[in-house]
Scaffold this motif. Structure first.
Motif, PDB file in Angstrom:
ATOM      1  N   GLN A 498       1.412  -4.264   0.124  1.00 46.59           N
ATOM      2  CA  GLN A 498       0.389  -3.796  -0.807  1.00 46.59           C
ATOM      3  C   GLN A 498      -0.776  -4.767  -0.959  1.00 46.59           C
ATOM      4  N   SER A 499      -1.934  -4.165  -1.222  1.00 40.74           N
ATOM      5  CA  SER A 499      -3.097  -4.910  -1.699  1.00 40.74           C
ATOM      6  C   SER A 499      -2.914  -5.048  -3.202  1.00 40.74           C
ATOM      7  N   SER A 500      -3.170  -6.225  -3.739  1.00 38.18           N
ATOM      8  CA  SER A 500      -2.906  -6.458  -5.151  1.00 38.18           C
ATOM      9  C   SER A 500      -4.027  -7.285  -5.757  1.00 38.18           C
ATOM     10  N   GLY A 501      -4.511  -6.856  -6.925  1.00 39.94           N
ATOM     11  CA  GLY A 501      -5.618  -7.557  -7.552  1.00 39.94           C
ATOM     12  C   GLY A 501      -5.450  -7.742  -9.044  1.00 39.94           C
ATOM     13  N   ASN A 502      -6.080  -8.759  -9.566  1.00 36.57           N
ATOM     14  CA  ASN A 502      -6.095  -9.071 -10.994  1.00 36.57           C
ATOM     15  C   ASN A 502      -6.326  -7.804 -11.800  1.00 36.57           C
ATOM     16  N   GLY A 503      -5.590  -7.671 -12.892  1.00 38.94           N
ATOM     17  CA  GLY A 503      -5.713  -6.489 -13.733  1.00 38.94           C
ATOM     18  C   GLY A 503      -4.606  -5.492 -13.520  1.00 38.94           C
ATOM     19  N   GLY A 504      -3.820  -5.688 -12.432  1.00 44.32           N
ATOM     20  CA  GLY A 504      -2.759  -4.736 -12.123  1.00 44.32           C
ATOM     21  C   GLY A 504      -3.179  -3.688 -11.114  1.00 44.32           C
ATOM     22  N   ASN A 505      -4.197  -3.987 -10.313  1.00 38.79           N
ATOM     23  CA  ASN A 505      -4.697  -3.046  -9.304  1.00 38.79           C
ATOM     24  C   ASN A 505      -3.825  -3.106  -8.049  1.00 38.79           C
ATOM     25  N   LYS A 506      -3.507  -1.932  -7.497  1.00 39.74           N
ATOM     26  CA  LYS A 506      -2.592  -1.875  -6.354  1.00 39.74           C
ATOM     27  C   LYS A 506      -2.988  -0.761  -5.383  1.00 39.74           C
ATOM     28  N   ILE A 507      -2.858  -1.071  -4.076  1.00 37.97           N
ATOM     29  CA  ILE A 507      -2.763  -0.048  -3.039  1.00 37.97           C
ATOM     30  C   ILE A 507      -1.417  -0.305  -2.371  1.00 37.97           C
ATOM     31  N   ILE A 508      -0.469   0.607  -2.527  1.00 42.81           N
ATOM     32  CA  ILE A 508       0.902   0.378  -2.093  1.00 42.81           C
ATOM     33  C   ILE A 508       1.226   1.312  -0.936  1.00 42.81           C
ATOM     34  N   ILE A 509       1.601   0.720   0.188  1.00 40.90           N
ATOM     35  CA  ILE A 509       1.958   1.485   1.382  1.00 40.90           C
ATOM     36  C   ILE A 509       3.448   1.279   1.642  1.00 40.90           C
ATOM     37  N   PHE A 510       4.226   2.330   1.535  1.00 42.55           N
ATOM     38  CA  PHE A 510       5.664   2.226   1.745  1.00 42.55           C
ATOM     39  C   PHE A 510       5.977   2.317   3.234  1.00 42.55           C
ATOM     40  N   LYS A 511       6.924   1.498   3.671  1.00 41.55           N
ATOM     41  CA  LYS A 511       7.213   1.411   5.100  1.00 41.55           C
ATOM     42  C   LYS A 511       8.058   2.578   5.614  1.00 41.55           C
ATOM     43  N   ASP A 512       9.024   3.042   4.812  1.00 39.35           N
ATOM     44  CA  ASP A 512      10.004   3.994   5.325  1.00 39.35           C
ATOM     45  C   ASP A 512       9.949   5.368   4.676  1.00 39.35           C
ATOM     46  N   ILE A 513       9.045   5.572   3.763  1.00 42.45           N
ATOM     47  CA  ILE A 513       8.837   6.898   3.186  1.00 42.45           C
ATOM     48  C   ILE A 513       7.345   7.227   3.284  1.00 42.45           C
ATOM     49  N   PRO A 514       6.976   8.507   3.403  1.00 46.53           N
ATOM     50  CA  PRO A 514       5.575   8.881   3.651  1.00 46.53           C
ATOM     51  C   PRO A 514       4.731   8.898   2.383  1.00 46.53           C
ATOM     52  N   VAL A 515       4.671   7.756   1.708  1.00 41.22           N
ATOM     53  CA  VAL A 515       4.036   7.691   0.386  1.00 41.22           C
ATOM     54  C   VAL A 515       3.059   6.517   0.327  1.00 41.22           C
ATOM     55  N   VAL A 516       1.880   6.791  -0.253  1.00 38.97           N
ATOM     56  CA  VAL A 516       0.891   5.765  -0.597  1.00 38.97           C
ATOM     57  C   VAL A 516       0.553   5.940  -2.072  1.00 38.97           C
TER      58      VAL A 516
END
Length: 548
Positions: A498-516
């Motif tokens: 995941q990309s992670s930033g101050n404030g609790g910002n996230k871009i989360i890419i799961f490796k084994d399930i088709p979810v972002v």
């Protein structure tokens, strides 16, 4: 025999005398209120000076409201320094206070919820040497800046205090002990404790706030028709509305390349440009991969000496010449820079006031660490990667990023943060719509393709999503400017990068399930920012998406 006995007596007396020098006489306890309540913690709903305190000010029961004052008064029979001396009488007063402080434990209804060894830097040294009573504001209508407020935030928001103190009546108990870490942890006996009955009222939340927000047309995504657990999302929305999850501005869930959930809060909407701070660092990783694919940079093993005459910068050593792009991407370059250490010369807060961020980074001395082996969060190093890109790609980084990354993804509305040289900063601060951040995440989920066009090489993504620091206890892992994080739902683990930033910002890419998943938030510098985002993912979004 007599002379031997005399020698031993003198030696023992000398040792005793030297040890007594470490003991500092605390201020004499003269206040009658304190004398009556030694070793107690008492609770107040207003600010009262010690001299003005009366028995009637202390509360056994109070209605808990987050927008009201909530104070405690701690009455001790000795100073912190002397409590620490009991744990180790070989150290001086100053040495003790560098290695120890108070330990706070919070109990709700008899259950231990959170224990924290207060940072040794919290509190004034003179107070810790001499004072035997102090006030701690947990909540302040005057917005007082104190370590007590951050301690309460860590208990309440970051460590499930808010869940333990659900609507109803609860007993909150607090205990204080001294602790010393030298290097092993020693914890003393309880030196103060107290409890209060808290009445937590129900907050009014409308059905409109709880209801799952409908996805409006023209999102730029195909809309998913897959089922989602509505109960979990409604409960999540309620907690956001009740301010139990704070300063969340947007949530986007992509499943199987389709838009499954899109919600906005706290005045934000689909068109809002979110300041996601260090989420922007991952874009440096992507752009480096694109530049290598295009042949403008040979590979990530290229050294700083290929791009700079390092002898022109301060603190030159031949070791600087060997710093690689890869070590900058993995934050293991061995520069003397650590954003998590306020005393570090390369801390990012020292960089921002300077007129040249790249020079700031390259002027730093090197540590004895081996390049590529020791991880420290180092923003200035990411600035250097941006400068290398700007030097290497045609027409500079800003135009290259637009042509090679943003335009292919259909991202047209965004704002960079700029360096003092007006170059795009990859340190963070890239502003974008939540749906566009989701495109960036889905690009990685698609192994580097978008609408059938290859933007990133698959092997670059594999390198980016590799944990190079499996033995690092500070995090669950780190790749090429992406964090590794494992979420657990039931007895199943779900690995993500995941990309992670101050404030609790996230871009989360799961490796084994088709979810972002994208979470945007503005809880900047709050101790609960990341923990609440992770809780939202683990306890609400993943179970609802997976229907578990």
């Amino acid at each position: 025999m007599k002379s031997t006995f005399l020698f031993v007596l003198i030696l023992v007396f000398g040792l005793s005398l030297s040890q007594s020098k470490n003991i500092i006489e605390p201020k004499k306890i003269e206040n009658d209120i304190q004398k009556k309540h030694l070793n107690q913690i008492l609770f107040l709903d207003k600010v009262v000076s010690l001299e003005s305190l009366q028995e009637s000010d202390f509360l056994k029961t109070m209605t808990f409201q987050e927008d009201k004052d909530f104070d405690i008064r701690v009455f001790l029979d000795n100073s912190l320094d002397n409590y620490l001396h009991q744990l180790d009488n070989s150290l001086t007063a100053d040495e003790l206070l560098k290695k120890g402080n108070y330990q706070f434990s919070f109990y709700v209804d008899g259950k231990l919820i959170y224990t924290e060894n207060l940072n040794s830097g919290a509190g004034k040294i003179e107070d810790k040497k001499f004072k035997t009573n102090f006030r701690i504001p947990f909540l302040s209508t005057k917005n007082e800046d104190s370590w007590g407020r951050y301690l309460w935030s860590r208990f309440y928001f970051a460590n499930s205090g808010v869940d333990a103190l659900e609507v109803g009546n609860h007993t909150l108990k607090i205990e204080i002990k001294p602790y010393l870490k030298n290097p092993d942890l020693k914890v003393g006996n309880v030196i103060a404790s107290g409890e209060i009955n808290l009445i937590v009222p129900k907050k009014y939340v409308s059905e409109e706030q709880i209801a799952i927000q409908k996805i409006k047309p023209n999102s730029g995504w195909k809309v998913s028709d897959e089922k989602i657990s509505q109960e979990k999302i409604r409960l999540l929305n309620q907690k956001i509305a009740e301010n139990r999850f704070r300063e969340i501005t947007g949530i986007v869930v992509i499943k199987n390349d389709k838009l499954l959930l899109e919600e906005y809060f706290n005045g934000y909407n689909r068109d809002s440009l979110n300041d996601t701070r260090s989420v922007g660092k991952s874009f440096s990783s992507a752009l480096m991969g694109i530049a290598i694919k295009d042949g403008y940079i040979k590979n990530e093993n290229r050294r700083l000496s290929n791009f700079y005459d390092l002898k022109q910068f301060k603190n030159y050593s031949s070791k600087k010449d060997s710093v690689t792009i890869k070590s900058l991407l993995t934050m293991s370059s061995a520069f003397d820079g650590n954003d998590e250490d306020s005393d570090s010369p390369g801390n990012e807060e020292n960089m921002y006031p300077t007129d040249n961020w790249v020079k700031f980074a390259l002027d730093l001395p090197m540590t004895e660490n081996k390049i590529g082996k020791n991880w420290h969060y180092f923003t200035s190093g990411v600035v250097v990667t941006g400068d290398i890109l700007d030097k290497s790609v045609p027409n500079g980084l800003e135009k290259y990023a637009d042509k090679k990354l943003f335009q292919p993804l259909g991202i047209t509305n965004y704002k960079w943060q700029f360096t003092p040289q007006q170059k795009s900063s990859l340190a963070g601060g890239l502003r974008m719509k939540a749906l566009d951040f989701a495109k960036f995440g889905q690009l990685y989920k698609n192994d580097g393709t978008w609408n059938g066009k290859r933007i990133l090489n698959k092997n670059w993504i594999q390198k980016s999503f590799t944990n190079y620091f499996a033995d690092n206890k500070e995090s669950e892992g780190y790749g090429y400017l992406f964090w590794r994080k494992v979420y657990k739902v039931g007895n199943k683990n779900f690995e993500s990068y995941q990309s992670s930033g101050n404030g609790g910002n996230k871009i989360i890419i799961f490796k084994d399930i088709p979810v972002v998943i994208v979470i945007t938030a503005k809880a900047y510098n709050r101790p609960y920012a990341h923990s609440q985002a992770d809780k939202i993912v683990q306890e609400y979004l993943l179970p609802s998406v997976l229907n578990e």
